[in-house]
Design a protein around this motif. Structure first.
Motif: not given
Lengths: 383, 369
Positions: B183, B187, B287, B289-291, B293-295, B297-299
């Motif tokens: 993670l 980051l 935006l 980067a987040f699109l 980064f977040v998935p 981590i979830i996936l």
């Protein structure tokens, strides 16, 4: 009444300036569609991904079964695993084969009946049943252990019933789960997700907006107009608040209609507490923006302080009560912690005033804190 | 070529590190987060707060409750003496568990009949609720075994002997903490590469880069290598903390770990640069980067198992470099995996990395025309 008819000219001017700021900000939002994407596309995408992607309900867990000498008793025992929808049993001839499958992750656990199982069972010697579980994922291992125990208990009961008796346990546990009777992990995760998503949206929407003005030099231009620092902040806050509330409504709608999460509390309570949280997280974004002064650093700080802390420390997935006291103290610094608690309660338990009141109070403190800091940093620059 | 590249790498490193705020952002928070998350990320329950409503006043119920009182896992917060007190205790989160013992409990036990123990659990966190019920069930089982032994009843015909491999005490921290390296590495590389192309484009220096003799491929490498270097350093620091501070066993080979780390850096930076080269403004870069980064981590299977996801999402996880790296981390740390056991994790990352870097390079070139 006189006040209304003949408004104070200074106030009228202030209102006009604020309206101008809001209009400017709204146009900027419309022209760079990424803000609108943040408010509406991001929640849809994230809720879909999170809602379906995060699940703690293990189903069809591959389980190896080794029966060294077949007998009716052993077959009946193995049969009790076939009935469970949570386990999908695979038969192995020897324990070595099964262990190899465990090493290569083909199965997550093994149930092992040795040669002498039948003999010991019939002689009443409390026959041992070997269970080996891959413990790397400790949480799933606990769940698998629970499933195996359940299958074992139901086999014991069935066996006792066939022998014309009842399984006579001294104490039997009757369990009742409040608020989420079938223990659906989505019911608890989706409300928490809304908090994580709103944190992201709040920080992303506003983290860049003041830093951008400084970087492009338009802040100086703003400062020489009669607009006050308070009005600049409000002008930045209000349009994004409206966007954020739109995103929130969308998320709540999806939670209820798409994921089937029950909403036991009332909508006004949800709306008011969410507004408090949104103001707090927009305020956090504004604070980052005023502190960082350039978009690059503001963006970096927003990435660091928003998503991961909200994901790990808000109690959305990891229970705060299980954390060491020092870390629990850290969680008090996160607005998301209070909002997760409110959301889980409003959705699943209803309007429990004590929980909602205390947590909302904390959110109000955060609103005041962040807006106060942003305001102070702004006026310093004005001097 | 090498001189070009060296100059570019120095320039990129300077761009990232010269600003004091940016330097601080890059080094301190990831390591602080490792410490805090390392302690926060646990599914294990301790100090389960419970309330007791005992309507029975016999010795047997007191004996059962003593089992709970002597356990470190449970912590009694209230004794209730009326029905009306039950709901508020759970509603207000004062207790997670309410044990209710009916008035015929001791009598039933004395008569050799089955006595009931009622466990009411707060299901707002369904995972905690399930774990609490498992713990209560094992308390009851051990009470039952003791009772049968003490009262000369014949034991159950069979019992389970449970053993768990790799993590004998089922500490969930062992599972989560190695994943945090993945993670945080993600980051850090994200922080470095997320806005780098967009920033140059907004400042107009990207055009200047394009008119230098540097080839697009070199510009790309110049953007990628500093992130690889900083990523390797920070990951090494995190691994040291995990081994020496959190005392999580590192059983496998370092070669397997670092091969995975390198491929992971290559692939995640590739994805980032591809997204970064598409963004025009820094806000779009953020935006994007987040699109990712977040998935990612979830996936990745970091917090919840991939096997629990619906099949479409499971297929989607195959595109996620973090997914493979997390398997490698856990395999090397806990299962003692070697390079040969992990081939199936290495090649997809290499493939993703090469594809994305190639695409990013093409995008750079197209901008020049």
């Amino acid at each position: 009444m006189r006040f209304l008819r003949n408004p104070d000219p200074a106030q009228q001017a202030a209102r006009m300036r604020l309206r101008g700021m809001i209009r400017k900000e709204a146009r900027q939002i419309v022209r760079d569609p990424s803000s609108i994407a943040i408010a509406f596309v991001l929640p849809i995408l994230l809720l879909l991904l999170f809602g379906y992607g995060i699940s703690l309900d293990a189903k069809h867990v591959p389980l190896g079964i080794v029966i060294e000498s077949s007998s009716p008793e052993a077959a009946a025992f193995a049969g009790s695993f076939e009935q469970s929808e949570y386990l999908s049993p695979h038969r192995f001839g020897t324990i070595q084969e099964a262990e190899q499958a465990l090493i290569t992750h083909e199965v997550d656990g093994i149930v092992w009946l040795r040669n002498d199982f039948e003999e010991k069972l019939l002689s009443g010697a409390n026959a041992p049943i070997g269970v080996i579980i891959n413990g790397v994922d400790a949480n799933t291992a606990h769940i698998i252990e629970g499933y195996v125990k359940g299958a074992w208990l139901s086999w014991l009961q069935q066996r006792a019933a066939e022998q014309a008796g009842e399984l006579n346990l001294p104490v039997q546990l009757q369990q009742r789960v409040w608020f989420n009777a079938e223990l659906r992990s989505q019911n608890f995760l989706v409300p928490g997700l809304i908090a994580v998503i709103m944190t992201l949206i709040g920080a992303l929407l506003t983290a860049m907006v003041i830093a951008r003005e400084w970087e492009r030099g338009t802040m100086e231009a703003l400062l020489v107009t009669p607009v006050t620092a308070k009005e600049i902040l409000l002008g930045k806050l209000l349009p994004y608040f409206v966007l954020g509330i739109g995103g929130l409504a969308l998320s709540v709608g999806m939670a209820v209609w798409l994921f089937g999460v029950p909403l036991h509390g009332s909508l006004p309570v949800l709306f008011i507490s969410s507004s408090l949280f949104l103001i707090a997280s927009l305020g956090m974004g504004l604070t980052i923006s005023t502190v960082a002064r350039n978009q690059f650093v503001a963006g970096q700080i927003a990435i660091i302080v928003s998503f991961l802390p909200a994901f790990m420390l808000s109690g959305f997935i990891f229970d705060i009560n299980s954390m060491p006291p020092a870390v629990q103290v850290v969680t008090y610094l996160l607005p998301a912690r209070y909002y997760v608690s409110i959301l889980q309660t409003v959705f699943l338990a209803g309007n429990v005033w004590k929980v909602i009141g205390l947590n909302s109070l904390a959110l109000i403190v955060f609103c005041a804190f962040f807006l106060g800091i942003a305001r102070r940093r702004m006026s310093k620059r004005l001097e | 070529m090498w001189n070009h590249l060296k100059a570019l790498i120095v320039k990129e490193l300077l761009a990232v590190l010269k600003d004091k705020k940016s330097r601080l952002v890059l080094i301190a928070p990831p390591l602080i987060q490792l410490m805090v998350f390392g302690y926060a990320a646990t599914f294990d329950m301790n100090h389960i707060r419970y309330a007791v409503f005992n309507e029975d006043h016999g010795a047997a119920s007191r004996e059962l409750l003593a089992h709970f009182e002597h356990s470190d896992t449970f912590e009694c917060v209230a004794q209730l003496d009326g029905d009306a007190q039950i709901a508020p205790v759970i509603d207000n989160k004062e207790a997670l568990l309410l044990l209710r013992i009916p008035s015929d409990f001791s009598r039933n036990l004395a008569l050799g009949q089955t006595a009931n123990l009622q466990a009411n659990v707060d299901g707002r966190n369904s995972n905690s609720a399930m774990l609490v019920l498992n713990y209560v069930q094992s308390m009851v089982s051990s009470f039952n075994t003791d009772w049968m032994q003490d009262h000369g009843e014949s034991p159950l015909p069979a019992h389970l002997v449970v053993r768990s491999w790799y993590n004998p005490n089922l500490v969930s921290r062992w599972f989560i903490v190695p994943g945090i390296v993945g993670l945080l590495t993600l980051l850090v590389t994200l922080l470095i590469t997320a806005l780098s192309v967009a920033r140059e484009r907004e400042a107009g220096t990207f055009d200047q880069l394009l008119v230098t003799p540097l080839r697009p491929f070199e510009i790309l490498l110049g953007k990628a290598l500093p992130a690889v270097i900083i990523g390797l350093l920070e990951a090494t620091a995190s691994i040291l903390i995990i081994v020496f501070w959190f005392k999580i066993p590192l059983l496998g080979s370092l070669l397997a770990l670092y091969l995975g780390l390198f491929l992971f850096l290559l692939s995640s930076i590739g994805v980032r640069l591809m997204i970064s080269s598409l963004a025009v403004t820094q806000q779009q870069g953020l935006l994007g980067a987040f699109l990712f980064f977040v998935p990612a981590i979830i996936l990745s299977g970091f917090s919840t198992p991939i096997a629990n996801m619906p099949e479409i999402l499971q297929a989607l996880t195959l595109l996620n470099p973090l997914r493979y790296f997390i398997v490698i981390l856990r395999g090397v740390f806990l299962e003692g995996a070697t390079v040969s056991l992990l081939w199936s994790q290495y090649w997809p990352m290499a493939l993703i990395g090469l594809f994305c870097l190639f695409t990013a390079g093409t995008l750079f070139r197209r901008r020049m025309v």
